[in-house]
Enzyme design. Structure first.
Site, PDB file in Angstrom:
ATOM      1  N   GLY A 111      74.537  29.473 -36.663  1.00 49.01           N
ATOM      2  CA  GLY A 111      74.215  28.340 -37.526  1.00 49.01           C
ATOM      3  C   GLY A 111      75.073  28.361 -38.781  1.00 49.01           C
ATOM      4  N   GLY A 112      74.509  28.876 -39.865  1.00 46.65           N
ATOM      5  CA  GLY A 112      75.174  28.840 -41.174  1.00 46.65           C
ATOM      6  C   GLY A 112      76.618  29.317 -41.166  1.00 46.65           C
TER       7      GLY A 112
ATOM      8  N   SER B 251      71.064  34.425 -37.938  1.00 49.44           N
ATOM      9  CA  SER B 251      71.825  35.122 -38.984  1.00 49.44           C
ATOM     10  C   SER B 251      72.985  35.961 -38.432  1.00 49.44           C
ATOM     11  CB  SER B 251      70.894  35.974 -39.858  1.00 49.44           C
ATOM     12  OG  SER B 251      69.955  35.139 -40.527  1.00 49.44           O
TER      13      SER B 251
ATOM     14  N   HIS C 193      65.510  24.092 -29.502  1.00 46.26           N
ATOM     15  CA  HIS C 193      65.743  24.801 -30.762  1.00 46.26           C
ATOM     16  C   HIS C 193      64.447  24.885 -31.570  1.00 46.26           C
ATOM     17  CE1 HIS C 193      67.315  25.999 -34.627  1.00 46.26           C
ATOM     18  NE2 HIS C 193      68.378  26.420 -33.980  1.00 46.26           N
TER      19      HIS C 193
ATOM     20  N   GLU D 142      66.623  33.163 -29.935  1.00 46.23           N
ATOM     21  CA  GLU D 142      66.697  32.995 -31.384  1.00 46.23           C
ATOM     22  C   GLU D 142      65.331  33.310 -31.999  1.00 46.23           C
ATOM     23  OE1 GLU D 142      70.229  30.220 -32.459  1.00 46.23           O
ATOM     24  OE2 GLU D 142      68.421  29.013 -32.305  1.00 46.23           O
TER      25      GLU D 142
ATOM     26  N   ASN E  87      76.341  25.916 -34.066  1.00 47.98           N
ATOM     27  CA  ASN E  87      75.358  24.839 -34.221  1.00 47.98           C
ATOM     28  C   ASN E  87      75.437  24.377 -35.674  1.00 47.98           C
ATOM     29  OD1 ASN E  87      73.155  23.182 -34.449  1.00 47.98           O
ATOM     30  ND2 ASN E  87      71.616  24.764 -34.022  1.00 47.98           N
ATOM     31  N   TRP E  88      76.076  23.237 -35.869  1.00 46.51           N
ATOM     32  CA  TRP E  88      76.292  22.764 -37.245  1.00 46.51           C
ATOM     33  C   TRP E  88      75.012  22.184 -37.844  1.00 46.51           C
ATOM     34  CZ3 TRP E  88      81.668  19.768 -37.005  1.00 46.51           C
ATOM     35  CH2 TRP E  88      82.665  20.680 -36.605  1.00 46.51           C
ATOM     36  N   LYS E  89      73.984  21.994 -37.023  1.00 50.88           N
ATOM     37  CA  LYS E  89      72.720  21.398 -37.488  1.00 50.88           C
ATOM     38  C   LYS E  89      73.020  20.089 -38.235  1.00 50.88           C
ATOM     39  CE  LYS E  89      70.638  25.955 -37.358  1.00 50.88           C
ATOM     40  NZ  LYS E  89      69.676  26.914 -37.876  1.00 50.88           N
TER      41      LYS E  89
ATOM     42  N   GLU F 226      63.868  24.633 -34.634  1.00 53.24           N
ATOM     43  CA  GLU F 226      63.670  23.594 -35.657  1.00 53.24           C
ATOM     44  C   GLU F 226      63.062  22.336 -35.039  1.00 53.24           C
ATOM     45  OE1 GLU F 226      67.656  23.841 -37.173  1.00 53.24           O
ATOM     46  OE2 GLU F 226      67.153  25.806 -38.002  1.00 53.24           O
TER      47      GLU F 226
ATOM     48  N   GLY G 138      68.440  31.529 -40.306  1.00 54.98           N
ATOM     49  CA  GLY G 138      68.691  31.061 -41.669  1.00 54.98           C
ATOM     50  C   GLY G 138      68.091  31.951 -42.740  1.00 54.98           C
TER      51      GLY G 138
END
Ligand code: 13P
Length: 258
Positions: free
Chosen positions: A235-236, A214, A96, A168, A9-11, A98, A174
């Site tokens: 993610g990251g 993470s 998600h 999640e 997930n590149w966000k 966010e 993150g």
């Protein structure tokens, strides 16, 4: 055994050039590993079509990070399901945290989006997870149950083949704090139990439940070795091939170990 699925997930990250370069590197690594796991990348909307071009010839699938539930028409700023499939998306991330936290998306809206995606040929990565305060108050299972019941309301067993659940925990997203393998397995087993009650064991056994929060190269293998952890939503660490590659390798190793 359920086939492991790792999605990036590149966000709201990358630009056109770096996104294409990253997609190309992920495609090369996935091809090198062979057809042993499922892989997807989910770039921002403006880069979907260009990233798709870079993935051509590989088995890496394309995913979007949101969709609107209505048919094409007067919805300024929104994107319809058939637009996503038109540019080659196989997946969409919905629910998600966010979007729940920052944009105020509620279970009812998420449910409409899931219904719209699954009524067409679009797979859904349906995200659920508790806040830190929920976990501390022993409310994790109640929160997961509410999100599952709300997000999957009125969806019958026939569409569950198109849905992947991503657990999640919000406190792990993150933050560098990962759920322990036991915490992840506990939540995933609870989710599978809920799916079993709702749809029966046969359907529930086939649904993949990804862990997100993470995930890194050094914790991927232990998380992916848990019996009810069927992949990762990253993610990251999905933003560079140097970090995402080893996560794919860990998944391929777990797949080979059976
Ligand atoms: P991080 O891997 O950066 O913690 O993000 C997880 C996530 O939200 C994936 O959807």
């Amino acid at each position: 055994m359920r086939r492991l699925f790792v999605a990036g997930n590149w966000k709201m990250n990358t630009n056109l050039a770096s996104g294409k370069e990253l997609a190309k590197a992920v495609a090369a690594e996935a091809t090198r590993l062979g057809d042993v796991i499922d892989v997807a990348v989910c770039p921002p909307f403006p880069y979907l079509a260009s990233v798709k071009t870079e993935l051509q010839g590989s088995k890496v699938k394309l995913g979007a990070q949101n969709v609107w539930f209505a048919a094409p028409g007067a919805f300024t700023g929104e994107t319809a399901v058939e637009m996503l499939t038109d540019v080659g998306c196989s997946w969409v991330i919905l629910g998600h945290s966010e979007r729940r936290q920052i944009l105020g998306e509620k279970d009812e809206l998420i449910n409409k989006k899931i219904a719209a995606a699954t009524s067409e040929d679009l797979g859904v990565i349906f995200c659920i997870g508790e806040l830190l305060e929920d976990r501390q108050a022993a409310r994790t299972e109640a929160v997961l149950e509410t999100q599952l019941a709300g997000g999957l309301a009125n969806l019958d067993a026939a569409v569950m083949g198109q849905i992947v659940i991503a657990y999640e925990p919000v406190w792990a997203i993150g933050t560098g704090v990962t759920a322990s393998p036991e915490q992840a397995e506990g939540a995933h087993a609870f989710i599978r139990g809920w799916l079993t009650k709702q749809y029966g064991a046969k359907v529930a056994d086939g649904v993949r439940i990804l862990y997100g929060g993470s995930v890194k190269a050094d914790n991927a293998e232990i998380l992916l070795s848990q019996p009810n952890v069927d992949g990762a939503l990253v993610g990251g660490a999905s933003l560079t091939a140097a970090q995402f590659g080893p996560i794919l390798q860990a998944a391929a190793k777990c797949a080979a170990a059976g």
